[in-house]
Design an enzyme around this catalytic site. Structure first.
Site, short mmCIF file in Angstrom:
data_model
loop_
_atom_site.label_atom_id
_atom_site.label_comp_id
_atom_site.label_asym_id
_atom_site.label_seq_id
_atom_site.Cartn_x
_atom_site.Cartn_y
_atom_site.Cartn_z
N GLU A 89 40.63 37.81 41.28
CA GLU A 89 40.98 38.72 40.20
C GLU A 89 41.77 37.97 39.13
O GLU A 89 42.66 37.17 39.44
CB GLU A 89 41.84 39.87 40.75
CG GLU A 89 42.27 40.86 39.68
CD GLU A 89 43.24 41.92 40.19
OE1 GLU A 89 43.15 43.06 39.71
OE2 GLU A 89 44.09 41.59 41.05
N LYS A 102 37.49 47.65 38.28
CA LYS A 102 38.60 48.08 39.13
C LYS A 102 38.81 49.57 38.96
O LYS A 102 38.77 50.10 37.84
CB LYS A 102 39.87 47.31 38.78
CG LYS A 102 41.01 47.48 39.78
CD LYS A 102 42.15 46.52 39.46
CE LYS A 102 43.26 46.57 40.51
NZ LYS A 102 44.33 45.59 40.23
N CYS A 149 41.30 43.82 44.37
CA CYS A 149 42.72 43.79 44.71
C CYS A 149 43.23 45.14 45.23
O CYS A 149 42.96 45.52 46.36
CB CYS A 149 43.52 43.30 43.50
SG CYS A 149 45.16 42.63 43.91
#
Length: 290
Positions: free
Chosen positions: A45, A124, A158
Site C-alpha cells: 500500500e 480501499k 491494509c
C-alpha cells in the site's frame, strides 16, 4: 495451474530525481523476483508515494499537492508495470496509488497487471483516521475478485483486512488467495494488520499475504516511517505451519519474501481439516444471546 510461487515485497521507500531512477528500481525488483521463478509479485500500500520525490520539496512536503502532482505520471507508472508484466510473463500487484476521480476526490487503488493488460483494480473500502481526517482520501464501494491463470484472487488493502465480511464475500466468490498491501508506521499498526490477515486465513481456510512498506523516508509527508514484515499466512491445520506463518521477512532489511503455494490444498483442508472454519461460518448467525 494450482502451484504458484509468489514474491511478497518488504518495500523500501526511495527518493528519486529522475523518472528513470524509479523505473530502474522497479525493473530491478521485478527482474529479481522473476529470476527466482515467481509468477505473482505483490507490492505494498502507498509504495507509489515515493514518486512524490520527483516533484521537489514544495510538492512532497504537502499532502494535498503531492496527490495532484502524481496524477501527471500515473499513465507512465501504469505503462511501466504493464511492460514489465509482459516482458517477464507474470502478474504484478502494483503498489497502491492515489487515483483522482472526476469529482476531484481520490481513491486508494491497487491494480493487478498481467502480460495481456490490466486484470483489474480494488479500491480501499474502509479508510483509516489519517486518510479520512488529514489526507482526505475517499473510500471505494465495490468488493472485487479477479480471475487469473492460477485461480481467483482478491485484495484487502491494509485496514480492509481487519473487517471479516469483506474477505468472506471474496472467498465465497471463489478467491483462495487474498493479497494485503499494507502501510503502517508503528509495530502496533503492523500487528493489527497481521492479526487481521491471520484471522482471515483462519476463518476462511485460505492463503493471505501481506506486503508492507519498510524503513524510514524522513523527506516524505505521507510515508515517513514504515514498519512491518512481508509475510505469507495459511490455515492453521494439517499440512500447514502450526503458527499459520509460512514465510516472513527480515525485520532489519527490505527485500522479497518467497513462498510456494499449493492452491489445491485449500479445497483439501476445507474437506479434511481438523476443523471446518470455512464450512461452519454460517452457524454463528443462528446463535443469540440468551
Amino acid at each position: 495451474m494450482e502451484k504458484l510461487r509468489i514474491a511478497v515485497a518488504q518495500y523500501d521507500i526511495g527518493f528519486f530525481e529522475h523518472w528513470s531512477d524509479y523505473a530502474d528500481k522497479l525493473e530491478h525488483w521485478v527482474s529479481d523476483a522473476a529470476g527466482q521463478g515467481a509468477k505473482l509479485l505483490v507490492f505494498p500500500e502507498y509504495g507509489s508515494m515515493e514518486l512524490a520525490s520527483l516533484f521537489g520539496e514544495v510538492i512532497y512536503s504537502d499532502l494535498s499537492k503531492q496527490l495532484d502532482a502524481m496524477q501527471s505520471i500515473y499513465p507512465d507508472w501504469e505503462g511501466l508495470h504493464l511492460a514489465l508484466a509482459k516482458r517477464f510473463d507474470l502478474l504484478i500487484l502494483g503498489a497502491s496509488y492515489p487515483v483522482q476521480r472526476e469529482d476531484g476526490s481520490y481513491l486508494n487503488r491497487a491494480t493487478v497487471f498481467g502480460p495481456d493488460g490490466v486484470i483489474g483494480s480494488q479500491d480501499k473500502l474502509v479508510m483509516t483516521r489519517f486518510e479520512n481526517e488529514q489526507w482526505l482520501i475517499s473510500a471505494g464501494d465495490k468488493i472485487r475478485v479477479f480471475d487469473t491463470g492460477f485461480g481467483k484472487i482478491a485484495i484487502n488493502i491494509c485496514y480492509d483486512s481487519e473487517f471479516p465480511l469483506i474477505a468472506r464475500q471474496q472467498v465465497e466468490a471463489g478467491a483462495d488467495l487474498i493479497l494485503v498491501p499494507s502501510c503502517t508506521d508503528t509495530q502496533a499498526g503492523f500487528h493489527r494488520v497481521r492479526l487481521g490477515c491471520q484471522a482471515r486465513a483462519l476463518e476462511n481456510q485460505c492463503y493471505v499475504v501481506q506486503s508492507p512498506t519498510f524503513g524510514e523516508a524522513a523527506w516524505s509527508e505521507a510515508v515517513d516511517i514504515n514498519t512491518g514484515r512481508a509475510s505469507v499466512y495459511t490455515p492453521v491445520d494439517y499440512g500447514f505451519p502450526d503458527n499459520g506463518i509460512l514465510a516472513e521477512g527480515d525485520s532489519e532489511k527490505p527485500g522479497w519474501v518467497y513462498a510456494d503455494l499449493d492452491l489445491s490444498e485449500i479445497a483439501r483442508i476445507r474437506q479434511e481439516g481438523q476443523v471446518f472454519n470455512y464450512r461452519d461460518w454460517p452457524r454463528q448467525f443462528d446463535l443469540k444471546v440468551g
